[in-house]
Design a protein around this motif. Sequence first.
Motif, mmCIF file in Angstrom:
data_model
loop_
_atom_site.group_PDB
_atom_site.id
_atom_site.type_symbol
_atom_site.label_atom_id
_atom_site.label_comp_id
_atom_site.label_asym_id
_atom_site.label_seq_id
_atom_site.Cartn_x
_atom_site.Cartn_y
_atom_site.Cartn_z
ATOM 1 N N VAL A 42 35.524 -1.895 -73.421
ATOM 2 C CA VAL A 42 35.774 -3.213 -73.017
ATOM 3 C C VAL A 42 35.284 -3.945 -74.621
ATOM 4 O O VAL A 42 34.314 -3.911 -75.135
ATOM 5 N N ASP A 43 36.280 -4.752 -75.021
ATOM 6 C CA ASP A 43 36.082 -5.663 -76.366
ATOM 7 C C ASP A 43 35.141 -6.914 -76.167
ATOM 8 O O ASP A 43 35.638 -7.473 -75.298
ATOM 9 N N THR A 44 34.277 -6.911 -76.693
ATOM 10 C CA THR A 44 33.412 -8.297 -76.760
ATOM 11 C C THR A 44 32.531 -8.718 -78.086
ATOM 12 O O THR A 44 33.197 -8.122 -78.932
ATOM 13 N N VAL A 45 31.822 -9.647 -77.828
ATOM 14 C CA VAL A 45 31.110 -10.077 -79.188
ATOM 15 C C VAL A 45 29.664 -9.899 -79.112
ATOM 16 O O VAL A 45 29.075 -9.781 -78.230
ATOM 17 N N CYS A 46 29.130 -9.361 -80.121
ATOM 18 C CA CYS A 46 27.696 -9.154 -79.964
ATOM 19 C C CYS A 46 26.844 -10.307 -79.712
ATOM 20 O O CYS A 46 27.226 -11.287 -80.057
ATOM 21 N N SER A 47 25.781 -10.028 -78.933
ATOM 22 C CA SER A 47 24.607 -11.030 -78.666
ATOM 23 C C SER A 47 23.630 -11.316 -79.260
ATOM 24 O O SER A 47 22.435 -11.883 -79.190
ATOM 25 N N TYR A 48 23.526 -10.696 -80.636
ATOM 26 C CA TYR A 48 22.381 -10.978 -81.635
ATOM 27 C C TYR A 48 22.574 -12.113 -82.375
ATOM 28 O O TYR A 48 22.748 -13.229 -82.172
ATOM 29 N N CYS A 49 22.866 -11.780 -83.821
ATOM 30 C CA CYS A 49 22.667 -12.955 -84.607
ATOM 31 C C CYS A 49 24.003 -13.668 -84.397
ATOM 32 O O CYS A 49 25.092 -13.551 -83.959
ATOM 33 N N GLY A 50 24.321 -14.803 -85.578
ATOM 34 C CA GLY A 50 25.473 -15.552 -85.649
ATOM 35 C C GLY A 50 26.745 -14.998 -86.361
ATOM 36 O O GLY A 50 27.720 -15.795 -86.492
ATOM 37 N N CYS A 51 26.510 -13.746 -86.606
ATOM 38 C CA CYS A 51 27.736 -13.190 -87.440
ATOM 39 C C CYS A 51 28.965 -13.094 -86.659
ATOM 40 O O CYS A 51 30.230 -13.445 -87.126
ATOM 41 N N GLY A 52 28.838 -12.895 -85.337
ATOM 42 C CA GLY A 52 29.955 -12.850 -84.294
ATOM 43 C C GLY A 52 30.586 -11.455 -84.456
ATOM 44 O O GLY A 52 31.972 -11.560 -84.343
ATOM 45 N N CYS A 53 29.920 -10.404 -84.763
ATOM 46 C CA CYS A 53 30.609 -9.279 -84.946
ATOM 47 C C CYS A 53 31.468 -8.755 -83.491
ATOM 48 O O CYS A 53 30.728 -8.856 -82.433
ATOM 49 N N ASN A 54 32.512 -8.220 -83.732
ATOM 50 C CA ASN A 54 33.200 -7.667 -82.563
ATOM 51 C C ASN A 54 32.820 -6.228 -82.091
ATOM 52 O O ASN A 54 32.349 -5.485 -82.817
ATOM 53 N N LEU A 55 32.289 -6.093 -80.754
ATOM 54 C CA LEU A 55 32.125 -4.803 -80.302
ATOM 55 C C LEU A 55 32.900 -4.118 -79.297
ATOM 56 O O LEU A 55 33.665 -5.276 -78.643
ATOM 57 N N THR A 56 32.933 -2.721 -79.293
ATOM 58 C CA THR A 56 33.700 -2.339 -78.204
ATOM 59 C C THR A 56 32.434 -1.624 -77.269
ATOM 60 O O THR A 56 32.084 -0.790 -77.788
ATOM 61 N N LEU A 57 32.203 -1.918 -76.128
ATOM 62 C CA LEU A 57 31.387 -1.514 -75.265
ATOM 63 C C LEU A 57 32.093 -0.307 -74.660
ATOM 64 O O LEU A 57 33.095 -0.455 -74.103
ATOM 65 N N HIS A 58 31.550 1.154 -74.559
ATOM 66 C CA HIS A 58 31.984 2.007 -73.878
ATOM 67 C C HIS A 58 31.133 2.232 -72.614
ATOM 68 O O HIS A 58 29.967 2.343 -72.448
ATOM 69 N N ILE A 59 32.089 2.054 -71.525
ATOM 70 C CA ILE A 59 31.168 2.032 -70.183
ATOM 71 C C ILE A 59 31.328 3.171 -69.209
ATOM 72 O O ILE A 59 32.568 3.487 -69.160
ATOM 73 N N ARG A 60 30.431 3.820 -68.926
ATOM 74 C CA ARG A 60 30.693 4.784 -67.973
ATOM 75 C C ARG A 60 29.543 4.494 -66.538
ATOM 76 O O ARG A 60 28.419 4.270 -66.953
ATOM 77 N N ARG A 61 30.144 4.430 -65.316
ATOM 78 C CA ARG A 61 29.287 4.081 -64.190
ATOM 79 C C ARG A 61 28.317 3.080 -64.364
ATOM 80 O O ARG A 61 27.136 3.027 -64.235
ATOM 81 N N ASN A 62 29.083 1.855 -64.671
ATOM 82 C CA ASN A 62 28.163 0.628 -64.928
ATOM 83 C C ASN A 62 26.936 0.644 -65.957
ATOM 84 O O ASN A 62 26.075 0.115 -65.804
ATOM 85 N N GLU A 63 27.213 1.622 -66.771
ATOM 86 C CA GLU A 63 26.300 1.655 -67.670
ATOM 87 C C GLU A 63 26.978 1.757 -69.391
ATOM 88 O O GLU A 63 28.107 2.342 -69.643
ATOM 89 N N VAL A 64 26.199 0.955 -70.260
ATOM 90 C CA VAL A 64 26.893 1.149 -71.909
ATOM 91 C C VAL A 64 26.572 2.429 -72.379
ATOM 92 O O VAL A 64 25.208 2.842 -72.170
ATOM 93 N N VAL A 65 27.334 3.313 -72.604
ATOM 94 C CA VAL A 65 26.941 4.692 -73.154
ATOM 95 C C VAL A 65 27.228 4.619 -74.441
ATOM 96 O O VAL A 65 26.701 5.613 -75.212
ATOM 97 N N ARG A 66 27.844 3.637 -75.201
ATOM 98 C CA ARG A 66 28.071 3.913 -76.734
ATOM 99 C C ARG A 66 28.633 2.542 -77.169
ATOM 100 O O ARG A 66 29.079 1.715 -76.295
ATOM 101 N N VAL A 67 28.498 2.096 -78.441
ATOM 102 C CA VAL A 67 28.849 0.827 -78.786
ATOM 103 C C VAL A 67 29.802 1.204 -80.319
ATOM 104 O O VAL A 67 29.139 2.138 -80.934
ATOM 105 N N SER A 68 30.915 0.791 -80.555
ATOM 106 C CA SER A 68 31.643 0.954 -81.541
ATOM 107 C C SER A 68 32.063 -0.695 -82.002
ATOM 108 O O SER A 68 31.985 -1.302 -81.260
ATOM 109 N N SER A 69 33.015 -0.475 -83.058
ATOM 110 C CA SER A 69 33.772 -1.790 -83.395
ATOM 111 C C SER A 69 35.008 -1.230 -84.076
ATOM 112 O O SER A 69 35.179 -0.398 -84.794
ATOM 113 N N ARG A 70 35.935 -2.179 -83.601
ATOM 114 C CA ARG A 70 37.477 -1.965 -84.255
ATOM 115 C C ARG A 70 37.193 -2.572 -85.732
ATOM 116 O O ARG A 70 36.581 -3.409 -85.866
#
Lengths: 529, 346
Positions: free
Chosen positions: B218-246
């Motif tokens: 799932v592509d989304t945006v980081c929730s920390y500082c204001g840079c607005g980095c795009n994150l891809t959350l890798h989800i398995r069984r309602n859990e974030v198992v890894r984060v990457s970025s395109r």
Amino acid sequence: MTNSIPEIENNDVLFVIGSNTTETHPIIGLRMKQAVRKGGKIIVADPRKIDLVRFSTLWLQHKAGTDVALLNGIMHVLLKEHLIDKDFIAGWTEGFDTFRESLSEYSPERAEKITGVPRKDIVKAALMYGKAERPAIYYTMGITQHSHGTQNVFAIANLALMTGNLGKESTGVNPLRGQNNVQGATDMGCVPNQYPGYQRVDLPSIKSKFEAAWDAKLSDRPGITATEMTDAAIDGKLKALYIMGENPLISDPDSHHTEKALKSLDFLVVQDIFMTETAELADVVLPAACFAEKDGTFTNTERRVQRVRKALNPPGQAREDSSIIMELSGRMGYAMNYNLVEEMMREIGGLWPAVAGITYGRIEKGGLQWPCPTLDHPGTPYLFKGGFPRGKASFTVVGYEPSKELPDKDYPFVLTTGRQLFQYHTGSMTRKVKELNAVAPEAYVEINPADADSMKIEDGDVVSVSSRRGSVSIKARVSERPPRGMVFIPFHYKEAAANVLTNPQLDPVCKIPELKVCAVRIEPASARP
Amino acid sequence: MIKVIIDGKETRVPKGTTILEAARALHIPIPTLCNHPKLSPYGGCRLCLVEVKGNRHPVTSCSVPASDGMEVVTSTPLLERIRKTNIELLLSDHPNDCMVCEKAGDCTLQELAYFYGIRENRFAGERRIYEKKDANPFIERDMEKCILCGLCVRVCEEVEGVSAIDFAYRGFNAKIVPSFEKALDCEFCGQCVAVCPTGALTGKMWSYKGRQKDVRDVDTVCSYCGCGCNLTLHIRRNEVVRVSSRDDTINEGWLCAKGRFGYSFVNSPERLKTPLIKEKGTFREASWDEALDLVANKLKKIRAKHGADAIAGLSSARCTNEENYLFQKFMRAAVGTNNIDHCARL
């Protein structure tokens, strides 16, 4: 930011003042490093030897709180060396003559006396910035969190205006926003004097526009700011506070004062994802969904509106903030019904033309930077191309004023606060991440080796840091980063909360607290009674 | 602009463009292991070899700039034989544990072995045996899986500006090490993990949480500082198992330690799960109806007695635009006050 993140790497001079960019905005830091690789030169102005100094051509180690004197000194040199943009000043600005007069008293010699920066470096900085083709200024809370924060920002604006360094690609003034959607929260009108889109609540025509759109009677009295709410609660004027996703007990200055204020309220509601220090004081706590559990948009520091997507279901009965607000509003007798999150975005676009052209379909990839007024508008990477919306920009005469609480015999050190790389804000998220805590487990106070020596403090010793407002026990980190006479504490750690010590003095205009300068005393913990 | 002909297709590219870049612009695939578009060319893996008309030997397309009128062929029996042999050589000394490797399914080396149909080890011999000794909580370094492509070394120097690691030793003993072979101590941005083409560098917290199967991105945006980095959350069984970025985003795929590795708060057992009402100084669980009724009634009572300006709201820079809009609309239209702010000053 008036410019965009990708524009950073094409700056030929980057003037970074009051921003520890590589730790607080790491990815923007990468673009700055890229600019250096492409031949750009960085001027860092910071009392601490921050990591970015490694990449800089010139480091101005000014005393904390003396930014105005430093900037005025630089502008004095620019004037003397004729490195000003006369066409820009004549065409785009007003008030230059009075402003020019005011600089006469800021010779590099006087600026050196106030700031501690050698005059030759002030001249060098002025020549670097003044001769650059695509210079940009970057700043964060090191500029703003002062009792004269507004004056600091005016001084930066003056510098960009007199050199005509605005309104061009890779050339401008760039405050870096510290939180993922602090830009958006401001854009959306979560400020006491403005509706969404910076439209003033006390202008009758604006008020009636919003009254018609929202079908409600609205108040034309500007509200009070977060920092003023604390005093209003203690004075008994404020009875109830509804906090959505904030932790003022840790983030606000003078924590004891904040705690007293929150306890003075008749009713406190906190809506959050964790039981924060603030939530502990609440009468009602509402469990909310986190960013990964909702749809919507965030606006980053370069005004880019990007899609946030729901990836997970919230735990237990936790709900999206929007759904909680709608439920609550209905119970207050004001129905708000939206079937889709995007309906809210469309409503915002109807009230604030700058985002009217942004739809979820258009930001499926990449996002759009406002202003983006129409559906075929490509967004605006940099602001003020071809002029300012208000017509002419004004120069503001800014004089140096010392910080409100300076070191003295009883409290001989300057304390400054900020963030570090591995933690974030009040730690309500990062302190729950065990990996981050393994590398940044505890609070520390950075002390210059010479100061540590004179107090017989060794690295790792527990010391007591006290100000007129409170005291914390904290480990000493003996480090070359702070200069002599200054210490630094990251404010993420509730166990040794820097904001127990900080000064709640506010800037009179924007009400920002003076978190960057207060006076403290340091004693070995064993010396305490 | 100069003219290049690749596999019979003609294109014009700016001077300085490498043959590989020109080929990619024409959508002609050339295998690589050590190339990254944002990093300097290295020419180490020898997979991107191409034949250039007039040259006696194949050249590495990643490091040779195209010249005007150049004619290039990207696939011939000779080139494919060289490529296959090079991959076999890499695999001859590679742990054969794709079954349990974190990277399986997203591994360039594995994918190349698959396309070249490599089953046997023609070059079996001495193996590199390295001890894993990194105590850091973020990055797993399995140097036996390292193919010495040097992407991690270049990204650390050329993007992050840290140079925490480099090549040490020569020949068969060559390996990537932090200074003096100590444990890795760096900014833990994980840029090296993001560019590693094999399972040599992975996230420690990823292990055995899920690889590709049943993992949603799932592509989304980081929730920390204001840079607005795009994150891809890798989800398995309602859990974030890894984060990457395109890499086609504003942050070009680069992240910091918080964005890449600081996600476990999402699934923290400490998350609030039910509304709570405080009674006699302690919280008790409550239903949504009860909690919301209590809040609404209290606010109405306070408003009736002290006026709407006795109520204030603090909105959140962590919430979405839509939520912030609703929150201020609630305070202004439903409560009737402009007492609304957020932490912009803090």
